[in-house]
Design a protein around this motif. Structure first.
Motif, PDB file in Angstrom:
ATOM      1  N   HIS A   1       1.115   4.073   2.205  1.00 19.58           N
ATOM      2  CA  HIS A   1       1.563   4.889   3.337  1.00 19.58           C
ATOM      3  C   HIS A   1       3.065   5.146   3.214  1.00 19.58           C
ATOM      4  O   HIS A   1       3.801   4.363   2.608  1.00 19.58           O
TER       5      HIS A   1
ATOM      6  N   HIS B   1       0.852  -1.193   0.000  1.00 19.24           N
ATOM      7  CA  HIS B   1       0.000   0.000   0.000  1.00 19.24           C
ATOM      8  C   HIS B   1       0.883   1.237   0.000  1.00 19.24           C
ATOM      9  O   HIS B   1       2.106   1.134  -0.104  1.00 19.24           O
TER      10      HIS B   1
ATOM     11  N   HIS C   1       5.896   2.653   3.532  1.00 23.07           N
ATOM     12  CA  HIS C   1       5.954   1.570   2.557  1.00 23.07           C
ATOM     13  C   HIS C   1       6.411   2.085   1.187  1.00 23.07           C
ATOM     14  O   HIS C   1       6.895   1.315   0.375  1.00 23.07           O
TER      15      HIS C   1
ATOM     16  N   HIS D   1      -5.847  -3.456   5.040  1.00 24.31           N
ATOM     17  CA  HIS D   1      -4.873  -2.799   5.914  1.00 24.31           C
ATOM     18  C   HIS D   1      -5.063  -3.242   7.364  1.00 24.31           C
ATOM     19  O   HIS D   1      -6.130  -3.708   7.752  1.00 24.31           O
TER      20      HIS D   1
HETATM   21 ZN   LIG Z   1      -0.208   1.513   6.442  1.00 24.07          ZN
END
Ligand SMILES: [Zn+2]
Length: 309
Positions: free
Chosen positions: A91, A89, A94, A152
């Motif tokens: 964020h 994902h 990451h 998530h």
């Molecule tokens: Zn996250």
């Protein structure tokens, strides 16, 4: 059986903390969620608002509207190439270090629309971007990668929810709150005899894991998993009790490399106990930062070799 199965492939998997991995056969390298900068933050709008501080850590603290600088020197110390970078994902912990690597090595970048928009905004060329939504099953040179729709971590004791997509016209430098989740994916890598299920967040969709022959699974193992019903047991049973179970995303990712992770490791031991109960025959590994797991062509772990920070 595909032609991939005919290859005699041994793999090395190196863990860089957070959800970051390199998987290589010595020639081709795949990165998952590469993150090295390990920022301190405060006032974050989701998850824990303020990161904990390791003793003696005087690095800057970033807020939601601050641009996030990648630590290029630190990345370059550990990464010397990448053919494909896949993302669970978008964020910041990451995704934010991906553009530096992708631009330097002309890596393909695979992830959600949000992930590839982050890449594009930060100068990664369009022809390097593979935008996926889950369900794709792509063939590459020597391996294949199936994209698993996923979920998530249930942060904030299940109150976390973040809709939205990083827009295509997002401008760099991006600030922390612009790195929105953008949906979450898992991956199923087939390489030689290896069948590796990979996650970068503490959740999954059980029905998407049906009938996946699995030799190894990377399971996100931090405490938010405890808000999910029978997280470890349902996962390992669904995957047919994989021979090798590896904890990932278990650490305090705002601590710099070298800081004590003893409290996080103690928490990870509760994951190990869950995994042992659900899959007693599995080998369970909690890799420390820079450990490399060596797996032979028959998917047997031959060693876990510590690396230098
Ligand atoms: Zn996250």
């Amino acid at each position: 059986m595909s032609t991939n199965d005919l290859q005699d492939v041994s793999l090395q998997l190196t863990h860089y903390g957070a959800a970051a991995w390199r998987i290589t056969d010595g020639k081709t390298s795949i990165l998952l969620d590469p993150y090295f900068t390990r920022l301190r933050y405060s006032g974050r709008f989701m998850g824990a608002a303020d990161s904990p501080t390791a003793p003696g850590d005087t690095r800057p603290v970033y807020k939601d509207n601050d641009a996030l600088p990648s630590d290029a020197a630190l990345i370059d110390k550990h990464i010397d190439g990448a053919d494909l970078i896949v993302h669970s994902h978008s964020h910041f912990n990451h995704c934010m270090d991906m553009p530096h690597i992708a631009k330097k090595y002309k890596s393909l970048v695979m992830g959600t629309e949000s992930t590839t928009n982050i890449a594009r905004a930060n100068g990664v060329a369009d022809d390097q971007l593979l935008t996926v939504k889950g369900g794709e099953d792509y063939q590459f040179d020597g391996f294949s990668m199936r994209v698993l729709p996923s979920l998530h971590s249930p942060l904030l004791e299940k109150r976390y929810y973040e809709g939205g997509t990083v827009p295509r016209d997002i401008a760099a430098p991006m600030v922390m709150c612009e790195y929105c989740e953008g949906g979450t994916l898992g991956y199923y890598l087939r390489w030689g005899k290896h069948r590796i299920v990979m996650f970068g967040s503490m959740n999954y969709i059980e029905r998407e894991l049906h009938d996946l022959d699995t030799t190894m699974v990377l399971v996100a193992a931090a405490a938010p998993r405890l808000h999910i019903h029978d997280y470890t047991g349902r996962l390992l049973r669904r995957l047919g009790q994989p021979p090798v179970v590896v904890a990932t995303h278990w650490d305090v990712q705002a601590f710099p490399y070298g800081a004590s992770q003893d409290a996080a490791l103690k928490q990870a031991e509760t994951f190990v106990a869950e995994a042992k109960a659900a899959s007693p025959q599995s080998q369970i590994i909690v890799p420390r930062h820079f450990d490399t797991i060596h797996v032979d062509a028959n998917c047997k772990v031959t060693g876990v070799v510590p690396g230098a920070s």
